[in-house]
Design a protein around this motif. Structure first.
Motif, PDB file in Angstrom:
ATOM      1  N   PHE A  79      -8.803   5.313  -0.320  1.00  9.34           N
ATOM      2  CA  PHE A  79      -8.001   5.073   0.859  1.00  9.34           C
ATOM      3  C   PHE A  79      -8.336   5.944   2.032  1.00  9.34           C
ATOM      4  N   PHE A 104      -1.844   5.014   5.975  1.00  9.18           N
ATOM      5  CA  PHE A 104      -2.955   4.784   5.041  1.00  9.18           C
ATOM      6  C   PHE A 104      -3.655   3.424   5.458  1.00  9.18           C
ATOM      7  N   LEU A 136      -7.424  14.199  -2.621  1.00  4.77           N
ATOM      8  CA  LEU A 136      -8.236  14.336  -1.232  1.00  4.77           C
ATOM      9  C   LEU A 136      -9.756  14.696  -1.443  1.00  4.77           C
ATOM     10  N   GLN A 193      -8.007   7.492  -5.555  1.00  9.67           N
ATOM     11  CA  GLN A 193      -6.985   7.401  -6.685  1.00  9.67           C
ATOM     12  C   GLN A 193      -7.618   6.637  -7.744  1.00  9.67           C
ATOM     13  N   PHE A 237       5.118   8.720  -4.604  1.00  5.19           N
ATOM     14  CA  PHE A 237       4.513   9.912  -4.512  1.00  5.19           C
ATOM     15  C   PHE A 237       4.872  11.022  -3.693  1.00  5.19           C
ATOM     16  N   LYS A 288      -5.150   0.154   3.360  1.00  6.08           N
ATOM     17  CA  LYS A 288      -4.809  -0.622   2.275  1.00  6.08           C
ATOM     18  C   LYS A 288      -5.497  -0.359   1.009  1.00  6.08           C
ATOM     19  N   PHE A 329      -1.137  15.401  -3.200  1.00  4.94           N
ATOM     20  CA  PHE A 329      -0.276  14.523  -3.731  1.00  4.94           C
ATOM     21  C   PHE A 329      -0.099  14.993  -5.061  1.00  4.94           C
ATOM     22  N   GLY A 330       1.381  14.534  -5.612  1.00  5.13           N
ATOM     23  CA  GLY A 330       1.606  14.729  -6.830  1.00  5.13           C
ATOM     24  C   GLY A 330       1.315  13.439  -7.669  1.00  5.13           C
ATOM     25  N   PRO A 331       1.289  13.562  -9.164  1.00  4.44           N
ATOM     26  CA  PRO A 331       0.885  12.541  -9.871  1.00  4.44           C
ATOM     27  C   PRO A 331       1.698  11.271  -9.789  1.00  4.44           C
ATOM     28  N   GLY A 332       2.955  11.127  -9.285  1.00  2.71           N
ATOM     29  CA  GLY A 332       3.818  10.216  -8.970  1.00  2.71           C
ATOM     30  C   GLY A 332       4.907  10.128 -10.031  1.00  2.71           C
ATOM     31  N   GLY A 381       0.861  -1.129  -0.094  1.00  4.87           N
ATOM     32  CA  GLY A 381      -0.128  -0.192  -0.017  1.00  4.87           C
ATOM     33  C   GLY A 381       0.822   1.357  -0.030  1.00  4.87           C
ATOM     34  N   LEU A 382       0.205   2.349   0.656  1.00  5.84           N
ATOM     35  CA  LEU A 382       0.909   3.648   0.409  1.00  5.84           C
ATOM     36  C   LEU A 382       1.745   3.746   1.854  1.00  5.84           C
ATOM     37  N   GLY A 400      -3.387   5.290 -12.813  1.00  7.15           N
ATOM     38  CA  GLY A 400      -2.485   6.097 -13.081  1.00  7.15           C
ATOM     39  C   GLY A 400      -2.450   7.663 -12.631  1.00  7.15           C
ATOM     40  N   LYS A 401      -2.943   8.011 -11.730  1.00  5.93           N
ATOM     41  CA  LYS A 401      -3.008   9.287 -10.966  1.00  5.93           C
ATOM     42  C   LYS A 401      -2.579   9.221  -9.465  1.00  5.93           C
ATOM     43  N   GLY A 402      -2.316  10.358  -9.075  1.00  6.93           N
ATOM     44  CA  GLY A 402      -2.054  10.312  -7.584  1.00  6.93           C
ATOM     45  C   GLY A 402      -3.142  10.381  -6.595  1.00  6.93           C
ATOM     46  N   PRO A 403      -2.963   9.990  -5.423  1.00  3.58           N
ATOM     47  CA  PRO A 403      -4.157  10.144  -4.500  1.00  3.58           C
ATOM     48  C   PRO A 403      -4.904  11.657  -4.525  1.00  3.58           C
ATOM     49  N   TYR A 427      -8.905   9.681   0.205  1.00  7.56           N
ATOM     50  CA  TYR A 427      -8.414  10.090  -0.936  1.00  7.56           C
ATOM     51  C   TYR A 427      -8.999   9.101  -1.946  1.00  7.56           C
TER      52      TYR A 427
END
Lengths: 113, 114
Positions: B89, B104, B46, B38, A90, B106, A104-107, A42-43, B41-44, B36
């Motif tokens: 998440f 976070f 809020l 997600q 990220f 899972k 968060f950024g796009p990673g 996970g994160l 292909g993108k970031g989390p 969050y």
């Protein structure tokens, strides 16, 4: 768009190599957090910098390091890469007060072959 | 340290139905609980958050409830739409040592079936 930018978007490299991931926080945010996202874990929080100084460490390997520069952008350095380091990385930025949300950024997707 | 458990790991609902995702946390000192979303292909992103001095918060079709005594919080999405399909998440945050890192869950993969 969160206002947090990360480069590169994708990175493919070989075991044993070293890479650098870059993050620019939102305007006005002094704090940068790095997280690793893998399928099984996970994160997970790696490390935090606040106004150029390391503030907290999480589950960050000794092979990994980070820094935050005077212009507040941050870099995450990953060395002696292993297959298991393949993950999404990220960064998130925040004003780092009790009311501050993390954006968060796009990673960066890292693939180690 | 903090531990956050999230259930279910996958959830399928028919379009228009409600979806509920539940999380529990271990550290009674945690006082901020964001959710969050997600997409692939993108970031989390809020979507909603709640602080420990509030029991419920609502934003259009999304609501979050917090039970501090039981140390659990939930995300409720009503009138689900296909664009709600994503991984969600939950997270918890304390105030230890001046760091506001998030712990976070899972994640829950929500599929909304048209």
């Amino acid at each position: 768009d969160s206002g947090v930018t990360q480069t590169p978007k994708h990175l493919i490299t070989a075991t044993g190599q070293r890479v650098t991931l870059r993050c620019s926080p939102r305007s006005g945010d002094l704090s940068v957090y790095w997280y690793q996202q893998s399928l099984d874990q996970g994160l997970q929080f790696l490390i935090q910098y606040y106004n150029g100084e390391e503030r907290a460490k999480g589950n960050i390997l000794e092979r990994f390091s980070a820094q935050q520069f005077p212009d507040l952008h941050s870099e995450l350095n990953l060395s002696s890469l292993e297959l298991g380091d393949s993950a999404l990385y990220f960064c998130a930025s925040t004003r780092d007060n009790p009311e501050g949300e993390q954006f968060f950024g796009p990673g960066t997707r890292l693939t180690v072959l | 340290g903090e531990n956050v458990e999230q259930h279910p790991s996958t959830l399928s609902v028919q379009e228009g139905d409600s979806a509920v995702i539940k999380c529990t946390y271990s550290d009674s000192a945690s006082n901020y609980f964001p959710w969050y979303k997600q997409e692939l292909g993108k970031g989390p992103q809020l979507i909603i958050d709640i602080r420990s001095n509030v029991g419920e918060k609502k934003d259009q079709r999304i609501a979050v409830t917090l039970n501090k005594t039981a140390k659990h919080f939930s995300l409720h999405i009503t009138e689900t739409q296909p664009e709600d399909s994503a991984v969600y998440f939950c997270a918890a945050r304390g105030t230890g040592a001046g760091s506001y890192q998030l712990t976070f869950g899972k994640g829950t993969k929500l599929s909304v079936i048209p």
